[in-house]
Design a protein around this motif. Sequence first.
Motif, mmCIF file in Angstrom:
data_model
loop_
_atom_site.group_PDB
_atom_site.id
_atom_site.type_symbol
_atom_site.label_atom_id
_atom_site.label_comp_id
_atom_site.label_asym_id
_atom_site.label_seq_id
_atom_site.Cartn_x
_atom_site.Cartn_y
_atom_site.Cartn_z
ATOM 1 N N SER A 98 -3.751 7.259 -10.156
ATOM 2 C CA SER A 98 -4.972 7.193 -9.336
ATOM 3 C C SER A 98 -6.194 6.945 -10.218
ATOM 4 O O SER A 98 -7.104 6.203 -9.844
ATOM 5 N N ILE A 130 0.840 -1.201 0.000
ATOM 6 C CA ILE A 130 0.000 0.000 0.000
ATOM 7 C C ILE A 130 0.876 1.252 0.000
ATOM 8 O O ILE A 130 0.607 2.222 -0.727
ATOM 9 N N ALA A 131 1.932 1.231 0.784
ATOM 10 C CA ALA A 131 2.863 2.370 0.828
ATOM 11 C C ALA A 131 3.537 2.579 -0.521
ATOM 12 O O ALA A 131 3.710 3.723 -0.975
ATOM 13 N N CYS A 149 0.982 4.107 -2.897
ATOM 14 C CA CYS A 149 0.788 5.526 -2.557
ATOM 15 C C CYS A 149 1.954 6.383 -3.053
ATOM 16 O O CYS A 149 1.748 7.513 -3.529
ATOM 17 N N TYR A 150 3.161 5.844 -2.950
ATOM 18 C CA TYR A 150 4.336 6.577 -3.419
ATOM 19 C C TYR A 150 4.245 6.851 -4.921
ATOM 20 O O TYR A 150 4.482 7.974 -5.379
ATOM 21 N N LEU A 187 -9.292 7.230 -4.117
ATOM 22 C CA LEU A 187 -8.331 7.365 -5.208
ATOM 23 C C LEU A 187 -8.635 8.598 -6.060
ATOM 24 O O LEU A 187 -7.737 9.354 -6.431
ATOM 25 N N GLY A 199 -8.065 11.853 -3.869
ATOM 26 C CA GLY A 199 -6.623 12.089 -3.733
ATOM 27 C C GLY A 199 -5.995 12.466 -5.058
ATOM 28 O O GLY A 199 -5.112 13.337 -5.118
ATOM 29 N N TYR A 220 1.599 9.369 -5.750
ATOM 30 C CA TYR A 220 2.080 10.718 -5.456
ATOM 31 C C TYR A 220 2.998 11.228 -6.565
ATOM 32 O O TYR A 220 2.940 12.391 -6.960
#
Length: 470
Positions: free
Chosen positions: A62, A48-49, A52-53, A91, A94, A56
């Motif tokens: 997304s 998940i991290a 997300c990276y 998603l 964000g 970003y």
Amino acid sequence: MMTNKPWIAQIGTSLKYLVWILIGLLFSLIISKAEIIGIGLIFMLIPIAIVCYFIYKYPILSLYLAFFISFPANGLTRYAPVPFGLLIDALLFGGVLLSLGKSTEEQRKSLKNVPIYFFLAWFGYTTLQLINPEAASKAAWFYAIRGTSFNFLFIMVIAFIYVKDKKHLNVFLYTWLAWSILAAIWGIKQKFVGLDGAENAWLAAGNASTHVLHGKLRVFSFYSDAGQFGAAMAHGALVFGIIAIGPGSLQRKLIFGIGALLCLYGMAISGTRGALFVPAGGGMIYLIVNKNFKLLILGAIVGASVFGILKYTYIGQGNYEIQRLRSALDPEDASLNVRKENQKILSRYLASRPLGGGIGSSGYFGLRFSPNTFLAQTPTDSWFVRIWAETGIVGLYLHIASLLGVILVGFWRIFSMKDPELRNTMGAFLAGFTGIALASYGNSILGQFPTIMACMISVVMIWKGELWDK
């Protein structure tokens, strides 16, 4: 010359070690408290991290990820109580924040266009519905607003900023095609092999009354229900079929042709009568925008023939799927008359409420948050009737104006394109969007996943297509 940089570097290194120590302590705490479950949670947090990276770093991911998840999301909830809908919403929300925050001024100029203006107005109106004095629940607004308004705008903002060239067009098309083929195959499996335990449990939970009629299953695949499945299959059949008969390589024609046929069969076995209006209405739009008047005449003859067979003959009456499609053209159909009666009741109630009863006051969210109110107890059935009930005649006109504005301006943009293959593909997108808008009069289709994703990305592609044509 002496500087303080070594000290600063040393402090930075110390902070990194401190962060890693804190992470280690956190993981140790999780494992000590939750044991095996804690270890599993840690292994879930790592990917998940990573995701997300990358989101970003590349905000368009997304949108891609939301589009990808939107197809199986509803079906997966039958197997695991995971809020996939909220995940998609997160998603998109964000993605919008990242897109607006990280994009350049030049990229944000792409937001100055007709679809954004129309749906920004719709966004503003529905946001103000939060203070509608008729609204029985603020919580219902929070849950319902996403599919009613926010997602329309969020999808387009991300796509308009980051969709640049035809590689994005191909990613969109082939993702849509692959999932549609899988959905059709899963639907065929349900019809001829049978349902699994989770699907039978879903029927037993109260959905059998609408999905098993006269002993016949209305196939729903891994979509939210048969109505959404049928409309999505009709949408895919129309778009993929148009691409298959248009300019392009033989391989491309075969791939999309097979996809179109599978989707067409998926539409038939869904038993969704309103889905018939997707190819009927959207197909006429395509024939006009394609500038091929011989094909327009041929299409009109074929369409009239199909209508005549269904309306005035009993050909194929022994087939259940044909019976269901034929009933869509029967003005004396019992289901249709019930809907008309409900609309008369709503008309009297809304006559003194031009702003409606508030977002989320009808349908599922109405029954969940304000079950004893008039709108919660009165079925809306249709997307447009629901918009009318919740936002009033003012909201209904604004929403219809948004859809018509996109269709009419999109029609003009495609009509002026010179590249025949590009014009054909964009004509397919506009036909699909128009067909879904028409079919939404009979069913609550437009705001549901994955249809809303396919429709709004299609709109962006039409606007980008004119730039690619130049």
